[in-house]
Scaffold this motif. Sequence first.
Motif, PDB file in Angstrom:
ATOM      1  N   HIS A 294      -7.215  10.149  -5.557  1.00  0.00           N
ATOM      2  CA  HIS A 294      -8.605  10.222  -6.008  1.00  0.00           C
ATOM      3  C   HIS A 294      -8.859   9.435  -7.285  1.00  0.00           C
ATOM      4  O   HIS A 294      -9.868   8.758  -7.414  1.00  0.00           O
ATOM      5  N   CYS A 295      -7.929   9.519  -8.234  1.00  0.00           N
ATOM      6  CA  CYS A 295      -8.154   8.853  -9.529  1.00  0.00           C
ATOM      7  C   CYS A 295      -7.086   7.814  -9.845  1.00  0.00           C
ATOM      8  O   CYS A 295      -7.088   7.248 -10.920  1.00  0.00           O
ATOM      9  N   ASP A 296      -6.152   7.584  -8.926  1.00  0.00           N
ATOM     10  CA  ASP A 296      -5.110   6.567  -9.074  1.00  0.00           C
ATOM     11  C   ASP A 296      -4.056   6.946 -10.106  1.00  0.00           C
ATOM     12  O   ASP A 296      -3.386   6.095 -10.656  1.00  0.00           O
ATOM     13  N   TYR A 297      -3.891   8.228 -10.392  1.00  0.00           N
ATOM     14  CA  TYR A 297      -2.860   8.711 -11.326  1.00  0.00           C
ATOM     15  C   TYR A 297      -1.483   8.516 -10.708  1.00  0.00           C
ATOM     16  O   TYR A 297      -1.289   8.715  -9.513  1.00  0.00           O
ATOM     17  N   LEU A 298      -0.509   8.131 -11.529  1.00  0.00           N
ATOM     18  CA  LEU A 298       0.874   7.991 -11.087  1.00  0.00           C
ATOM     19  C   LEU A 298       1.809   8.349 -12.228  1.00  0.00           C
ATOM     20  O   LEU A 298       1.593   7.930 -13.372  1.00  0.00           O
ATOM     21  N   MET A 299       2.822   9.139 -11.922  1.00  0.00           N
ATOM     22  CA  MET A 299       3.884   9.389 -12.898  1.00  0.00           C
ATOM     23  C   MET A 299       5.206   9.504 -12.148  1.00  0.00           C
ATOM     24  O   MET A 299       5.317  10.246 -11.186  1.00  0.00           O
TER      25      MET A 299
END
Length: 63
Positions: free
Chosen positions: A36-41
């Motif tokens: 949804h928000c392109d978060y990556l960790m």
Amino acid sequence: MTPMSAPQTVRCPNCGNIGERRYLHSSNLVRTQCPHCDYLMVSCSETGRVIEAYSPGLYLPGM
């Protein structure tokens, strides 16, 4: 190819929507991502160190 676990459903720490977490067993990495928000960790499952991260800022619905 690195064997991965089946995705776990988690809440995105960036926007709160449904994201996924996968464990990459052979390299002891954990990948958490949100479509949804392109978060990556990507972090080490043994030490907790962050290997790679991308967080596009706070997600504000309706803007």
